[in-house]
Design a protein around this motif. Sequence first.
Motif, PDB file in Angstrom:
ATOM      1  N   THR A  58      73.404 133.305  34.280  1.00 32.96           N
ATOM      2  CA  THR A  58      72.944 132.359  33.270  1.00 32.96           C
ATOM      3  C   THR A  58      71.480 132.640  32.954  1.00 32.96           C
ATOM      4  N   TYR A  59      71.105 132.344  31.740  1.00 27.84           N
ATOM      5  CA  TYR A  59      69.750 132.605  31.267  1.00 27.84           C
ATOM      6  C   TYR A  59      69.258 131.374  30.509  1.00 27.84           C
ATOM      7  N   TYR A  60      67.969 131.091  30.644  1.00 26.51           N
ATOM      8  CA  TYR A  60      67.394 129.917  30.001  1.00 26.51           C
ATOM      9  C   TYR A  60      66.043 130.237  29.382  1.00 26.51           C
ATOM     10  N   ALA A  61      65.740 129.568  28.271  1.00 31.93           N
ATOM     11  CA  ALA A  61      64.386 129.586  27.744  1.00 31.93           C
ATOM     12  C   ALA A  61      63.496 128.785  28.690  1.00 31.93           C
ATOM     13  N   ASP A  62      62.254 129.179  28.786  1.00 34.79           N
ATOM     14  CA  ASP A  62      61.325 128.482  29.689  1.00 34.79           C
ATOM     15  C   ASP A  62      61.216 127.003  29.348  1.00 34.79           C
ATOM     16  N   SER A  63      61.334 126.682  28.078  1.00 35.39           N
ATOM     17  CA  SER A  63      61.148 125.306  27.626  1.00 35.39           C
ATOM     18  C   SER A  63      62.240 124.355  28.109  1.00 35.39           C
ATOM     19  N   VAL A  64      63.379 124.905  28.544  1.00 37.16           N
ATOM     20  CA  VAL A  64      64.484 124.035  28.958  1.00 37.16           C
ATOM     21  C   VAL A  64      64.863 124.207  30.428  1.00 37.16           C
ATOM     22  N   LYS A  65      64.256 125.150  31.119  1.00 39.92           N
ATOM     23  CA  LYS A  65      64.583 125.380  32.528  1.00 39.92           C
ATOM     24  C   LYS A  65      64.362 124.112  33.341  1.00 39.92           C
ATOM     25  N   GLY A  66      65.335 123.834  34.194  1.00 37.99           N
ATOM     26  CA  GLY A  66      65.246 122.643  35.034  1.00 37.99           C
ATOM     27  C   GLY A  66      65.746 121.377  34.370  1.00 37.99           C
ATOM     28  N   ARG A  67      65.979 121.418  33.060  1.00 39.24           N
ATOM     29  CA  ARG A  67      66.476 120.238  32.341  1.00 39.24           C
ATOM     30  C   ARG A  67      67.868 120.475  31.752  1.00 39.24           C
ATOM     31  N   PHE A  68      68.121 121.690  31.301  1.00 36.92           N
ATOM     32  CA  PHE A  68      69.404 122.031  30.683  1.00 36.92           C
ATOM     33  C   PHE A  68      70.218 122.894  31.636  1.00 36.92           C
ATOM     34  N   THR A  69      71.533 122.738  31.584  1.00 33.73           N
ATOM     35  CA  THR A  69      72.431 123.564  32.380  1.00 33.73           C
ATOM     36  C   THR A  69      73.565 124.064  31.505  1.00 33.73           C
ATOM     37  N   ILE A  70      73.749 125.379  31.494  1.00 34.88           N
ATOM     38  CA  ILE A  70      74.857 125.976  30.753  1.00 34.88           C
ATOM     39  C   ILE A  70      75.978 126.276  31.738  1.00 34.88           C
ATOM     40  N   SER A  71      77.205 126.061  31.291  1.00 34.66           N
ATOM     41  CA  SER A  71      78.355 126.334  32.143  1.00 34.66           C
ATOM     42  C   SER A  71      79.536 126.698  31.254  1.00 34.66           C
ATOM     43  N   ARG A  72      80.623 127.107  31.871  1.00 33.53           N
ATOM     44  CA  ARG A  72      81.819 127.453  31.101  1.00 33.53           C
ATOM     45  C   ARG A  72      83.050 127.203  31.943  1.00 33.53           C
ATOM     46  N   ASP A  73      84.166 127.055  31.255  1.00 30.63           N
ATOM     47  CA  ASP A  73      85.446 126.979  31.931  1.00 30.63           C
ATOM     48  C   ASP A  73      85.860 128.395  32.332  1.00 30.63           C
ATOM     49  N   HIS A  74      86.280 128.532  33.575  1.00 28.74           N
ATOM     50  CA  HIS A  74      86.650 129.848  34.080  1.00 28.74           C
ATOM     51  C   HIS A  74      87.835 130.423  33.310  1.00 28.74           C
ATOM     52  N   GLY A  75      87.646 131.638  32.819  1.00 28.90           N
ATOM     53  CA  GLY A  75      88.745 132.308  32.135  1.00 28.90           C
ATOM     54  C   GLY A  75      89.012 131.823  30.729  1.00 28.90           C
ATOM     55  N   LYS A  76      88.096 131.037  30.203  1.00 28.41           N
ATOM     56  CA  LYS A  76      88.260 130.524  28.834  1.00 28.41           C
ATOM     57  C   LYS A  76      86.981 130.751  28.033  1.00 28.41           C
ATOM     58  N   ASN A  77      87.134 130.749  26.736  1.00 31.26           N
ATOM     59  CA  ASN A  77      85.957 130.873  25.863  1.00 31.26           C
ATOM     60  C   ASN A  77      85.458 129.495  25.461  1.00 31.26           C
ATOM     61  N   THR A  78      85.154 128.705  26.449  1.00 32.30           N
ATOM     62  CA  THR A  78      84.608 127.360  26.256  1.00 32.30           C
ATOM     63  C   THR A  78      83.357 127.225  27.094  1.00 32.30           C
ATOM     64  N   GLU A  79      82.281 126.807  26.463  1.00 25.96           N
ATOM     65  CA  GLU A  79      81.026 126.641  27.189  1.00 25.96           C
ATOM     66  C   GLU A  79      80.468 125.252  26.929  1.00 25.96           C
ATOM     67  N   TYR A  80      79.550 124.866  27.802  1.00 24.17           N
ATOM     68  CA  TYR A  80      78.936 123.553  27.720  1.00 24.17           C
ATOM     69  C   TYR A  80      77.416 123.696  27.911  1.00 24.17           C
ATOM     70  N   LEU A  81      76.697 122.766  27.310  1.00 22.95           N
ATOM     71  CA  LEU A  81      75.260 122.689  27.542  1.00 22.95           C
ATOM     72  C   LEU A  81      74.938 121.248  27.916  1.00 22.95           C
ATOM     73  N   GLN A  82      74.685 121.020  29.183  1.00 25.31           N
ATOM     74  CA  GLN A  82      74.279 119.705  29.664  1.00 25.31           C
ATOM     75  C   GLN A  82      72.775 119.592  29.512  1.00 25.31           C
ATOM     76  N   MET A  83      72.345 118.627  28.728  1.00 24.19           N
ATOM     77  CA  MET A  83      70.921 118.469  28.438  1.00 24.19           C
ATOM     78  C   MET A  83      70.430 117.155  29.020  1.00 24.19           C
ATOM     79  N   ASN A  84      69.557 117.253  29.999  1.00 21.26           N
ATOM     80  CA  ASN A  84      68.995 116.077  30.657  1.00 21.26           C
ATOM     81  C   ASN A  84      67.500 115.980  30.383  1.00 21.26           C
ATOM     82  N   SER A  85      66.943 114.824  30.647  1.00 22.43           N
ATOM     83  CA  SER A  85      65.491 114.599  30.454  1.00 22.43           C
ATOM     84  C   SER A  85      65.054 115.080  29.072  1.00 22.43           C
TER      85      SER A  85
END
Length: 130
Positions: A58-85
Amino acid sequence: QVHVVESGGGWVQAGGSLRLSCEASPRTGTILSMGWFRQAPGKGREFVAAITWDGANTYYADSVKGRFTISRDHGKNTEYLQMNSLKPEDTAVYYCAVPSPYGPALTSHTVGSLNQYDYWGQGTQVTVSS
């Protein structure tokens, strides 16, 4: 051709959270690396986060590190961006971005480049009020 659709934007007060989703539908069925970019009014489109096809990197811009989390469903082309703070400066249209199935693999050196991605969603608005 890859069809890309985002969802999950909205309005939130500063300090709150939102979760974005994206589904990509390549004709080949190949599992793809995926990314998120955003564009604020009057500004260029900027990299936010990306995840490789297997979820291993996973890779993040410095501006969102520690606040945003990218994830995906295994074996699928579905991703998520959890944005906190969330902050007012996070206000932007957020775009899901997908590289060509036949293009080069994402690396830490290329992941933030617009040219790395060939398919884009229509965008979803995220508004953070102070």
